[in-house]
Design an enzyme around this catalytic site. Structure first.
Site, short mmCIF file in Angstrom:
data_model
loop_
_atom_site.label_atom_id
_atom_site.label_comp_id
_atom_site.label_asym_id
_atom_site.label_seq_id
_atom_site.Cartn_x
_atom_site.Cartn_y
_atom_site.Cartn_z
N TYR A 72 0.80 -1.22 0.05
CA TYR A 72 0.02 0.09 0.06
C TYR A 72 0.76 1.43 -0.04
CZ TYR A 72 -4.47 -2.18 0.01
OH TYR A 72 -5.44 -2.96 -0.27
N GLN A 106 -15.30 2.68 -6.89
CA GLN A 106 -14.64 1.57 -6.36
C GLN A 106 -13.07 1.94 -5.83
OE1 GLN A 106 -16.06 -2.39 -8.26
NE2 GLN A 106 -16.49 -1.05 -9.69
N ASN A 107 -12.88 3.19 -6.69
CA ASN A 107 -11.28 3.52 -6.53
C ASN A 107 -10.91 4.25 -5.08
OD1 ASN A 107 -11.51 2.83 -8.85
ND2 ASN A 107 -11.27 4.63 -10.21
N HIS A 124 -15.03 1.69 -1.54
CA HIS A 124 -14.00 1.02 -0.91
C HIS A 124 -12.78 1.58 -0.29
CE1 HIS A 124 -15.04 -2.31 -4.28
NE2 HIS A 124 -15.72 -2.28 -3.53
N GLY A 191 -14.97 1.81 -16.74
CA GLY A 191 -13.66 1.31 -16.12
C GLY A 191 -13.58 0.31 -15.23
N THR A 192 -14.69 -0.63 -15.19
CA THR A 192 -14.80 -1.72 -13.99
C THR A 192 -14.88 -3.12 -14.71
OG1 THR A 192 -15.74 -2.55 -12.00
CG2 THR A 192 -17.20 -1.33 -13.61
N SER A 193 -14.15 -4.04 -14.35
CA SER A 193 -14.29 -5.22 -14.70
C SER A 193 -15.84 -5.83 -14.25
CB SER A 193 -13.38 -6.40 -14.46
OG SER A 193 -13.16 -6.24 -13.05
N GLU A 219 -12.91 -3.00 -23.17
CA GLU A 219 -13.28 -4.46 -23.71
C GLU A 219 -14.56 -4.70 -23.06
OE1 GLU A 219 -10.77 -7.12 -20.64
OE2 GLU A 219 -9.78 -6.01 -22.50
C1 BJW Z 1 -10.48 0.94 -18.98
C2 BJW Z 1 -9.31 1.53 -19.36
C3 BJW Z 1 -9.30 2.82 -19.75
C4 BJW Z 1 -8.62 -0.20 -18.55
N1 BJW Z 1 -10.71 3.41 -19.81
N2 BJW Z 1 -11.39 1.17 -19.04
C5 BJW Z 1 -21.45 -12.29 -4.72
C6 BJW Z 1 -20.75 -13.07 -5.54
C7 BJW Z 1 -19.66 -13.57 -5.59
C8 BJW Z 1 -18.69 -13.04 -4.70
C9 BJW Z 1 -19.14 -12.24 -3.76
C10 BJW Z 1 -20.38 -11.77 -3.86
N3 BJW Z 1 -20.69 -10.85 -2.81
C11 BJW Z 1 -19.41 -10.90 -2.06
C12 BJW Z 1 -18.61 -11.50 -2.76
C13 BJW Z 1 -17.03 -11.63 -2.32
C14 BJW Z 1 -16.16 -10.39 -2.75
C15 BJW Z 1 -16.18 -10.45 -4.22
O1 BJW Z 1 -16.95 -9.73 -4.94
N4 BJW Z 1 -15.21 -11.46 -4.75
C16 BJW Z 1 -15.23 -11.49 -6.37
C17 BJW Z 1 -13.96 -11.68 -6.50
C18 BJW Z 1 -16.13 -12.61 -6.65
N5 BJW Z 1 -16.71 -9.17 -2.46
C19 BJW Z 1 -16.26 -8.74 -1.14
O2 BJW Z 1 -15.50 -9.12 -0.42
C20 BJW Z 1 -16.70 -7.42 -0.61
N6 BJW Z 1 -17.33 -7.54 0.76
C21 BJW Z 1 -18.61 -8.12 0.98
O3 BJW Z 1 -19.29 -8.40 0.22
O4 BJW Z 1 -18.67 -8.26 2.28
C22 BJW Z 1 -20.10 -9.10 2.55
C23 BJW Z 1 -19.98 -8.70 4.19
C24 BJW Z 1 -21.29 -8.59 4.86
C25 BJW Z 1 -21.30 -8.45 6.32
C26 BJW Z 1 -20.12 -8.66 7.01
C27 BJW Z 1 -18.89 -9.32 6.42
C28 BJW Z 1 -18.87 -9.32 4.73
C29 BJW Z 1 -15.59 -6.33 -0.50
C30 BJW Z 1 -15.05 -5.98 -1.84
C31 BJW Z 1 -13.85 -5.18 -1.49
C32 BJW Z 1 -13.05 -5.06 -2.80
N7 BJW Z 1 -12.02 -4.22 -2.61
C33 BJW Z 1 -10.87 -4.09 -3.59
C34 BJW Z 1 -9.53 -4.14 -3.03
C35 BJW Z 1 -9.18 -2.97 -2.09
C36 BJW Z 1 -8.79 -1.73 -2.86
C37 BJW Z 1 -7.43 -1.81 -3.30
O5 BJW Z 1 -6.48 -2.09 -2.70
O6 BJW Z 1 -7.15 -1.24 -4.47
O7 BJW Z 1 -11.25 -3.08 -4.44
S1 BJW Z 1 -10.95 -5.41 -4.81
C38 BJW Z 1 -10.53 -4.59 -6.19
O8 BJW Z 1 -11.46 -4.69 -7.21
C39 BJW Z 1 -10.48 -2.96 -5.62
C40 BJW Z 1 -11.36 -2.60 -6.77
O9 BJW Z 1 -11.99 -1.26 -6.43
C41 BJW Z 1 -12.25 -3.70 -7.11
C42 BJW Z 1 -12.92 -3.73 -8.61
O10 BJW Z 1 -11.99 -3.44 -9.36
P1 BJW Z 1 -12.01 -2.67 -10.85
O11 BJW Z 1 -12.17 -1.39 -10.50
O12 BJW Z 1 -13.15 -3.34 -11.52
O13 BJW Z 1 -10.49 -2.87 -11.38
P2 BJW Z 1 -10.27 -4.39 -12.69
O14 BJW Z 1 -8.87 -4.07 -12.65
O15 BJW Z 1 -10.84 -5.43 -12.44
O16 BJW Z 1 -10.72 -3.63 -13.89
C43 BJW Z 1 -10.25 -2.59 -14.61
C44 BJW Z 1 -11.31 -2.41 -15.98
O17 BJW Z 1 -10.68 -1.29 -16.45
C45 BJW Z 1 -11.01 -3.42 -16.71
O18 BJW Z 1 -12.53 -3.99 -17.29
C46 BJW Z 1 -10.69 -2.95 -18.02
O19 BJW Z 1 -10.87 -3.37 -19.42
C47 BJW Z 1 -10.93 -1.41 -17.80
N8 BJW Z 1 -9.95 -0.49 -18.42
N9 BJW Z 1 -8.20 0.93 -19.02
C48 BJW Z 1 -11.95 2.47 -19.80
N10 BJW Z 1 -8.58 3.67 -19.97
#
Ligand code: BJW
Length: 247
Positions: A72, A106-107, A124, A191-193, A219
């Site tokens: 971090y 989410q950022n 987040h 810009g989110t997957s 994409e």
């Molecule tokens: C462009 C571009 C350009 C590139 N222009 N585009 C239901 C189903 C299945 C699983 C779960 C569910 N509910 C909960 C879960 C579990 C879990 C989860 O979702 N897991 C999945 C992996 C399946 N979720 C959690 O654990 C969440 N908590 C929760 O639900 O708690 C329940 C609870 C209740 C009560 C008590 C206790 C618990 C918490 C989720 C927290 C996520 N945190 C993170 C990390 C912290 C931050 C950090 O260190 O950075 O947040 S994970 C990470 O993913 C980060 C991001 O914010 C998040 C999303 O990612 P994002 O932004 O989509 O990025 P990428 O890299 O994936 O995608 C980038 C995109 O940009 C791509 O599509 C590119 O094509 C595109 N792109 N260049 C436009 N120029």
């Protein structure tokens, strides 16, 4: 299926012109053109050997607090040195055009705020805020380049105030986000997957409640099937084009 950008921009502008309530969900892609790697391609250089899905967890932090702290710290330094890009500025501009507007991000990089966005929710957390692991006491003035997490006055380790996998999002933020998604006339996803829940469910909630969904991404993603418009390309290019059509 490839869609013609000019046609899609025109359709998106028509939806926005007829809308009153606009909600935007952003992810790491919107900050890519500022020089911040997306979450899923964050593992470059020194950090290439680590899995972000393991580092961004309480288990990862307790297993090796120093490793997670240094990851971090590395990212916080990178973010300190970058500026918002044209995509962030276009969203701040869009906010000024609508009295009912909400940006859900989410950022953790603070770049939307730096660009001038006001009506926003940081789902987040923020890489610039810290709290203690045990009790959540806020911690301030945390220096860069520490090798280990410092300790809170209560004796607990300090950690970033970020929502890790398996942790609950702030209840009020979550309620507000679902309420906004349900009420939206147009829901823009940038810009989110759309793989990480609960944020990934917001576009479908909005669509089920009648919103038009506009997706901006390089994409297709998990939510592209429900998108009414797909603006393919870097958001630093497509979003300013879209906003220009509304002026
Ligand atoms: C462009 C571009 C350009 C590139 N222009 N585009 C239901 C189903 C299945 C699983 C779960 C569910 N509910 C909960 C879960 C579990 C879990 C989860 O979702 N897991 C999945 C992996 C399946 N979720 C959690 O654990 C969440 N908590 C929760 O639900 O708690 C329940 C609870 C209740 C009560 C008590 C206790 C618990 C918490 C989720 C927290 C996520 N945190 C993170 C990390 C912290 C931050 C950090 O260190 O950075 O947040 S994970 C990470 O993913 C980060 C991001 O914010 C998040 C999303 O990612 P994002 O932004 O989509 O990025 P990428 O890299 O994936 O995608 C980038 C995109 O940009 C791509 O599509 C590119 O094509 C595109 N792109 N260049 C436009 N120029």
């Amino acid at each position: 299926m490839a869609r013609d950008l000019q046609t899609e921009l025109g359709r998106a502008a028509e939806f926005l012109a007829a809308a009153r309530k606009i909600v935007v969900l952003t992810g790491a892609g919107v900050s890519k053109e500022s020089g911040i790697p997306t979450f899923r391609d964050a593992q470059t250089g020194l950090w290439a050997q680590y899995d972000p899905q393991k580092l961004a967890t309480t288990e990862g932090f307790l297993r090796d607090p120093s490793l997670v702290w240094r990851w971090y710290d590395f990212r916080r330094k990178m973010i300190r040195d970058v500026k918002p890009n044209a995509g962030h500025f276009a969203l701040a501009e869009l906010e000024k055009m609508f009295s009912e507007f909400k940006l859900l991000t989410q950022n953790i990089d603070g770049l939307h705020r730096a660009a001038g966005s006001i009506q926003m929710v940081e789902l987040h957390g923020s890489i610039d805020r810290f709290k203690c692991f045990d009790k959540g006491h806020p911690a301030e003035d945390i220096p860069f380049e520490l090798e280990e997490p410092p300790l809170c006055a209560c004796g607990s380790l300090i950690r970033p105030d970020i929502v890790w996998f398996g942790e609950a999002l702030d209840g009020r933020n979550l309620q507000e986000s679902f309420r906004c998604a349900e009420a939206a006339d147009v829901f823009i996803v940038v810009g989110t997957s759309a793989l990480v829940y609960p944020a990934a469910s917001f576009p479908a909630v909005a669509s089920d409640h009648g919103a038009k969904v506009i997706e901006c991404n390089m994409e297709e993603t998990a939510i592209s099937d429900i998108a009414d418009v797909f603006l393919q390309g870097p958001s630093g290019i497509t979003l300013p084009k879209l906003v220009a059509l509304l002026n």
